[in-house]
Design an enzyme around this catalytic site. Structure first.
Site, short mmCIF file in Angstrom:
data_model
loop_
_atom_site.label_atom_id
_atom_site.label_comp_id
_atom_site.label_asym_id
_atom_site.label_seq_id
_atom_site.Cartn_x
_atom_site.Cartn_y
_atom_site.Cartn_z
N GLU A 19 0.80 -0.89 0.35
CA GLU A 19 0.21 0.06 -0.24
C GLU A 19 1.63 0.93 0.11
OE1 GLU A 19 -2.84 0.93 -0.34
OE2 GLU A 19 -4.41 -0.34 0.66
N ARG A 104 -6.45 0.19 13.19
CA ARG A 104 -5.56 0.86 13.15
C ARG A 104 -5.77 1.69 11.95
NH1 ARG A 104 -4.65 -1.13 8.18
NH2 ARG A 104 -5.76 -2.39 6.94
N ASN A 106 -4.88 3.15 8.59
CA ASN A 106 -4.69 2.85 7.03
C ASN A 106 -4.17 3.86 6.00
OD1 ASN A 106 -5.87 0.44 5.52
ND2 ASN A 106 -7.23 1.62 4.38
N ASN A 152 -10.02 5.07 2.40
CA ASN A 152 -8.66 5.42 1.44
C ASN A 152 -8.75 6.27 0.87
OD1 ASN A 152 -7.24 2.57 1.30
ND2 ASN A 152 -9.19 1.60 1.17
N ASP A 200 -9.39 1.80 -3.85
CA ASP A 200 -8.19 2.00 -2.70
C ASP A 200 -7.82 2.51 -2.58
OD1 ASP A 200 -6.33 0.77 -0.67
OD2 ASP A 200 -7.52 -1.42 -1.11
#
Length: 296
Positions: A19, A104, A106, A152, A200
């Site tokens: 990512e 968490r 991202n 995202n 994403d």
């Protein structure tokens, strides 16, 4: 239009959850989120990615710190931290400590005004458990949006007055006006809806086009500023996750992918890809602390 030129593969590595790829200082850096690794992308197919830092927690994305080579701000663990040379870490804030469900950080990115933005999500993707945070130049961290499932992006227009943010679980990309002085977002509008796969990582180009990796489809989409789909890039990996525009002329689309959750990953699931495109993008914007000494 669908691209038919096969993409180049960068590196021998296959990432679990690749990512956060960003073009900065003449190179691409990226993360393997769950392993907590910050990597410099390989230049060709026969090399390995180079380890820059290894955190003992998930690492979603970084932004370079202006004027401080080797220094980063990062969306990591349950908050936002600074990463210095040799991977030394200093926490700025951990706003997701004690969340109702295990959570968490991202994706994250700096905007053209020098602020850093980062989203959070529940490990089990609990609906609406995610938030979007903003690290201002004075070091304050503010929760600016709630009720997101898997945030995202975000991605910003060149002047920083428009922000795109995907809620991947809902298949929607929203567009927000941004006050350039305060960084506060205004009322959103739906920019695009993805019905096959999930939007994403995202980035914008010099014509105001928005690129997004589409998880679960092996595709990248480019949207025009009016929200219409302009181009599809096909990739030989089912889970493209992050992307940026880079290279010497800004015309190389760099895309990460993942093999997490696949019962039988293919040979290129988890690879990093490079595709030449017509419209350039800019290098990653840096975080610009109001006090230049405010780094690790």
């Amino acid at each position: 239009m669908t691209a038919t030129v096969p993409p180049a593969v960068l590196g021998t590595d296959r990432l679990e959850l690749g990512e956060g790829i960003r073009w900065t200082d003449g190179r691409a850096v990226l993360t393997d989120i769950l392993s907590g690794r910050l990597l410099a992308a390989a230049d060709g197919p026969a090399e390995s990615h180079r380890l820059i830092a290894h955190l003992p927690c998930p690492l979603g994305a970084v932004a370079p710190v202006e004027g401080r080579p080797g220094h980063w701000v990062a969306a990591a663990g349950t908050g936002i931290c600074r990463i210095g040379p040799a991977g030394r870490t200093e926490w700025i804030a951990r706003p997701e400590d004690g969340a109702a469900v295990p959570t968490r950080m991202n994706d994250g990115v700096a905007d053209p005004h020098g602020r850093f933005w980062a989203g959070s999500m529940a490990y089990d993707t609990t609906e609406d458990a995610g938030s979007l945070y903003r690290l201002d130049r004075d070091g304050r961290v503010t929760r600016v949006l709630t009720g997101i499932t898997i945030p995202n992006g975000p991605a910003f227009t060149a002047d920083g007055t428009v922000m795109y943010l995907a809620d991947s679980a809902r298949g929607v990309i929203r567009r927000y006006p941004i006050d350039p002085a305060s960084g506060d977002p205004g009322a959103p509008e739906t920019f695009a809806t993805v019905t096959d796969g999930s939007p994403d990582g995202m980035t914008t180009d010099s014509e105001g086009g928005l690129w997004t990796a589409v998880w679960g489809t092996g595709r990248v989409h480019r949207y025009l500023p009016d929200g219409s789909l302009d181009r599809i890039v096909e990739l030989p990996a089912g889970q493209p996750a992050g992307l940026c525009l880079g290279g010497a002329d800004g015309r190389t689309l760099l895309v990460t992918s993942a093999h997490i959750g696949l019962a039988a990953p293919g040979p290129l699931d988890g690879a990093v890809f490079a595709v030449r495109v017509d419209v350039p993008g800019a290098p990653a914007a840096p975080y610009r602390p109001a006090d230049p000494a405010d780094t690790p």
